[in-house]
Scaffold this active site. Structure first.
Site, mmCIF file in Angstrom:
data_model
loop_
_atom_site.group_PDB
_atom_site.id
_atom_site.type_symbol
_atom_site.label_atom_id
_atom_site.label_comp_id
_atom_site.label_asym_id
_atom_site.label_seq_id
_atom_site.Cartn_x
_atom_site.Cartn_y
_atom_site.Cartn_z
ATOM 1 N N ASP A 165 24.074 -8.694 8.765
ATOM 2 C CA ASP A 165 24.375 -9.814 7.882
ATOM 3 C C ASP A 165 25.866 -9.950 7.629
ATOM 4 O O ASP A 165 26.415 -11.061 7.626
ATOM 5 C CB ASP A 165 23.633 -9.640 6.555
ATOM 6 C CG ASP A 165 23.935 -10.758 5.569
ATOM 7 O OD1 ASP A 165 23.718 -11.937 5.926
ATOM 8 O OD2 ASP A 165 24.408 -10.461 4.457
ATOM 9 N N LEU A 200 0.797 -1.232 0.000
ATOM 10 C CA LEU A 200 0.000 0.000 0.000
ATOM 11 C C LEU A 200 0.829 1.281 0.000
ATOM 12 O O LEU A 200 0.266 2.375 0.044
ATOM 13 C CB LEU A 200 -0.987 0.021 1.180
ATOM 14 C CG LEU A 200 -1.860 -1.226 1.347
ATOM 15 C CD1 LEU A 200 -2.810 -1.058 2.515
ATOM 16 C CD2 LEU A 200 -2.632 -1.527 0.069
ATOM 17 N N MET A 208 8.163 6.357 5.459
ATOM 18 C CA MET A 208 8.366 4.925 5.263
ATOM 19 C C MET A 208 9.662 4.647 4.506
ATOM 20 O O MET A 208 10.355 3.657 4.771
ATOM 21 C CB MET A 208 7.184 4.311 4.521
ATOM 22 C CG MET A 208 5.902 4.248 5.335
ATOM 23 S SD MET A 208 6.114 3.487 6.957
ATOM 24 C CE MET A 208 6.748 1.872 6.523
ATOM 25 N N GLU A 209 9.986 5.520 3.575
ATOM 26 C CA GLU A 209 11.238 5.363 2.833
ATOM 27 C C GLU A 209 12.441 5.549 3.753
ATOM 28 O O GLU A 209 13.432 4.800 3.663
ATOM 29 C CB GLU A 209 11.287 6.355 1.674
ATOM 30 C CG GLU A 209 10.419 5.994 0.477
ATOM 31 C CD GLU A 209 8.914 6.074 0.759
ATOM 32 O OE1 GLU A 209 8.142 5.434 0.029
ATOM 33 O OE2 GLU A 209 8.519 6.794 1.705
#
Length: 282
Positions: free
Chosen positions: A134, A81, A119-120
């Site tokens: 990682d 969305l 959100m970015e």
């Protein structure tokens, strides 16, 4: 159906409670900006390995920075969305904090558009943190990612919003690095050092090297008031007052003989003292 699901504050639900993308067609185009942060806590040895560049996988900070930038541009592919946005700027800064055994990640996103970019910014900070994890999980399984949040957003009807309860530095102290100021060649000089006199080799790295206009500097120990990192910095500023903007940054990192240190660390004849800014980009 519960009335809570139909609360007007949930903009991604329609009148029937179904998930939907918000229609921003009628919204005005404004300058939008958002800043988010995250932290990666780790063992001191892990942080030292990253900062010194000794990790066998290469430049961990640079890879994490690029991963964050790429992630911001793919946010709509990752989060349902979210609108696909034409970002005009994505910046990711990774700052080692040796005193707290962690790396602070700050992401900033900008555009001129009809919807916000928080959100970015959150995605950029999150993916940069995940990439750090990682790349280092083989040497440190105790790492913890925490504190991911929006610090500031601008634009749209909400105007300028700042997270007042944030425990990190005030917003005015979290601005980007000062603009590069050119140093004219005639302003660059190195004092005459007598042959055999004890010296300290000072090195400047990354953006700092461009700002001061040189790679290395020989500092005569007999001219220092204090045999510490702070004493060397004080002497350099006395010789080059125009370096004040660069050498007094709170985020400036220092290392003696490739080991991260603070300003009160001692310095001895023949030592190598390095100054460098945190990894930045965008």
């Amino acid at each position: 159906m519960s009335d809570q699901l139909l609360t007007p504050g949930f903009t991604h639900l329609d009148d029937e409670g179904h998930a939907s993308m918000v229609d921003v067609t009628e919204k005005a185009v404004t300058q939008r900006e958002a800043v988010a942060e995250a932290y990666v806590q780790m063992q001191p040895e892990t942080l030292q390995l990253i900062v010194s560049g000794g990790h066998k996988k290469g430049d961990v900070l640079a890879v994490a920075r690029i991963a964050g930038i790429q992630a911001a541009k793919r946010t709509s592919d990752l989060i349902p969305l979210c609108h696909p946005l034409m970002l005009t700027k994505v910046g990711v800064e990774l700052t080692p904090e040796p005193e707290r055994d962690r790396i602070r990640i700050e992401a900033i996103c900008k555009l001129a558009g009809q919807t916000g970019v928080e959100m970015e910014a959150l995605t950029a900070a999150s993916v940069a943190a995940l990439t750090l994890y990682d790349m280092c999980k083989a040497v440190d399984k105790t790492m913890v990612i925490s504190g991911t949040k929006v610090l500031e957003k601008k634009g749209g009807k909400s105007g300028h919003w700042v997270l007042e309860s944030d425990s990190s530095a005030p917003v005015e102290e979290r601005k980007t690095q000062p603009a590069v100021t050119s140093v004219l060649p005639q302003e660059i000089f190195e004092p005459e050092v007598r042959k055999g006199s004890p010296t300290i080799q000072v090195k400047f790295f990354a953006q700092l090297r461009e700002q001061v206009g040189m790679d290395e500097y020989q500092v005569p120990m007999n001219q220092l008031e204090k045999y510490t990192v702070a004493g060397v910095k004080q002497w350099l500023l006395a010789q080059h007052p125009n370096w004040d903007t660069f050498l007094t940054q709170k985020s400036l990192l220092t290392a003696v003989n490739q080991n991260m240190v603070k300003g009160d660390a001692g310095i001895n004849e023949g030592d190598e003292l390095a100054f460098f800014p945190p990894v930045t980009g965008g």
